[in-house]
Write a protein that holds these residues in place. Sequence first.
Motif, short mmCIF file in Angstrom:
data_model
loop_
_atom_site.label_atom_id
_atom_site.label_comp_id
_atom_site.label_asym_id
_atom_site.label_seq_id
_atom_site.Cartn_x
_atom_site.Cartn_y
_atom_site.Cartn_z
N SER A 188 0.82 -1.20 0.00
CA SER A 188 0.00 0.00 0.00
C SER A 188 0.86 1.26 0.00
O SER A 188 1.94 1.28 0.61
CB SER A 188 -0.92 0.02 1.22
N PRO A 189 0.38 2.31 -0.66
CA PRO A 189 1.09 3.60 -0.57
C PRO A 189 0.85 4.22 0.80
O PRO A 189 0.01 3.77 1.56
CB PRO A 189 0.44 4.42 -1.68
N LYS A 190 1.61 5.23 1.12
CA LYS A 190 1.47 5.95 2.38
C LYS A 190 1.73 5.06 3.59
O LYS A 190 1.17 5.27 4.67
CB LYS A 190 0.10 6.63 2.50
N THR A 191 2.54 4.03 3.42
CA THR A 191 2.97 3.18 4.52
C THR A 191 4.46 3.35 4.71
O THR A 191 5.16 3.89 3.84
CB THR A 191 2.65 1.70 4.25
N ILE A 192 4.97 2.87 5.84
CA ILE A 192 6.41 2.95 6.08
C ILE A 192 7.16 2.15 5.01
O ILE A 192 8.23 2.56 4.54
CB ILE A 192 6.75 2.44 7.49
N ALA A 193 6.60 1.02 4.59
CA ALA A 193 7.25 0.22 3.54
C ALA A 193 7.34 1.01 2.24
O ALA A 193 8.37 0.99 1.55
CB ALA A 193 6.48 -1.08 3.33
N ALA A 194 6.26 1.69 1.88
CA ALA A 194 6.27 2.50 0.66
C ALA A 194 7.28 3.64 0.77
O ALA A 194 7.93 4.01 -0.21
CB ALA A 194 4.88 3.05 0.38
N LEU A 195 7.42 4.20 1.97
CA LEU A 195 8.39 5.28 2.18
C LEU A 195 9.82 4.76 1.98
O LEU A 195 10.63 5.40 1.32
CB LEU A 195 8.22 5.85 3.58
N VAL A 231 12.42 6.03 -1.01
CA VAL A 231 13.77 6.55 -0.80
C VAL A 231 14.78 5.73 -1.60
O VAL A 231 15.66 6.29 -2.26
CB VAL A 231 14.12 6.56 0.70
N ILE A 232 14.65 4.42 -1.57
CA ILE A 232 15.57 3.55 -2.32
C ILE A 232 15.50 3.85 -3.81
O ILE A 232 16.53 4.03 -4.48
CB ILE A 232 15.25 2.07 -2.04
N ASN A 233 14.28 3.94 -4.34
CA ASN A 233 14.13 4.16 -5.79
C ASN A 233 14.64 5.52 -6.22
O ASN A 233 15.27 5.65 -7.28
CB ASN A 233 12.66 4.00 -6.18
N LEU A 234 14.36 6.55 -5.42
CA LEU A 234 14.80 7.89 -5.81
C LEU A 234 16.31 8.02 -5.66
O LEU A 234 16.99 8.62 -6.50
CB LEU A 234 14.07 8.96 -5.00
N GLN A 235 16.87 7.45 -4.60
CA GLN A 235 18.33 7.48 -4.46
C GLN A 235 18.99 6.72 -5.60
O GLN A 235 20.04 7.13 -6.10
CB GLN A 235 18.74 6.88 -3.12
#
Length: 293
Positions: free
Chosen positions: A155-162, A166-170
């Motif tokens: 799900s979006p807006k979860t700690i896992a999605a966060l 971060v991993i994908n953008l980095q």
Amino acid sequence: MPSSLPRKACTQNGHHSLSYAAPTTSDPCPPYEAFSRSRSNKILSPGRHQLPLQRPLERCRKFPSPALEKTITRLRDKIADPDLFRLFENSYPNTLDTAVLWTGFAARDASAPDPSDAFDEDLAFVITGDINAMWLRDSANQILSYLPLLEPSDSPKTIAALFRGVINLQSRYIKISPYCHAFQPPPESKIALGTNHAYFLNKVNPPYDRSKTFDCKWELDSLASFLQISSEYYKSTGDMRPFIRYSWVQTVKVILDAVEAMRAATYTSDGHIAPSGYTMTGQTNRATETTSN
């Protein structure tokens, strides 16, 4: 503290506090920098130091998390000193409350092997302090604070999605320039680009695009932080999606190439300065840029 503000007592799970009636404001979400500097109109801890609650109003928090709120509630009765609890209550949620400036998904890339995959690639832009830029090392360590709250979730807006964001953008940033450590907001966020005046004082090789990169200093631990948050995410969730569906493996290859380039000897066999994968010269008016390091 202004004496004209009416005081009233309130109770938070058995902890009695003092609060000051908040004035009306035309801006329901003031800038956090201004909000945090003011002590008035805030709930004070009932301890010796009467520390103010520094969390933004609920409607102003950037990344609400039920798991975070449950943790704060659980620890309220376990940390006996009310001032110590207030420090925890202010600091632990601060990244989620104030620094997760944007979360969303990557734009479709028509050049990708499977363009449909791009739509579910989480992105998360996390700032450090009051500058609209994302530092690799800082953002990784900020989010790693929430590792105890990380559970598998699509799900979006979860700690896992966060974490995935971060991993994908980095990963994207490192491919833009593995020698740089701070980057501009992604185009998908529509956030205005930051201005770094040091760009005009420094000479960096290879040169960087300041519409994508905010600052460029070689820091090996920035790349290591990307690998650390990637590893911790997988160990906690068992989710391979960020590493298989997107270009994570390519990013690791870029990291290894950059590290190998920076391992080259400083001098050639005949005593001349050898070429380096990255060089930077610059001017500064602050001793902390050089002498303290």
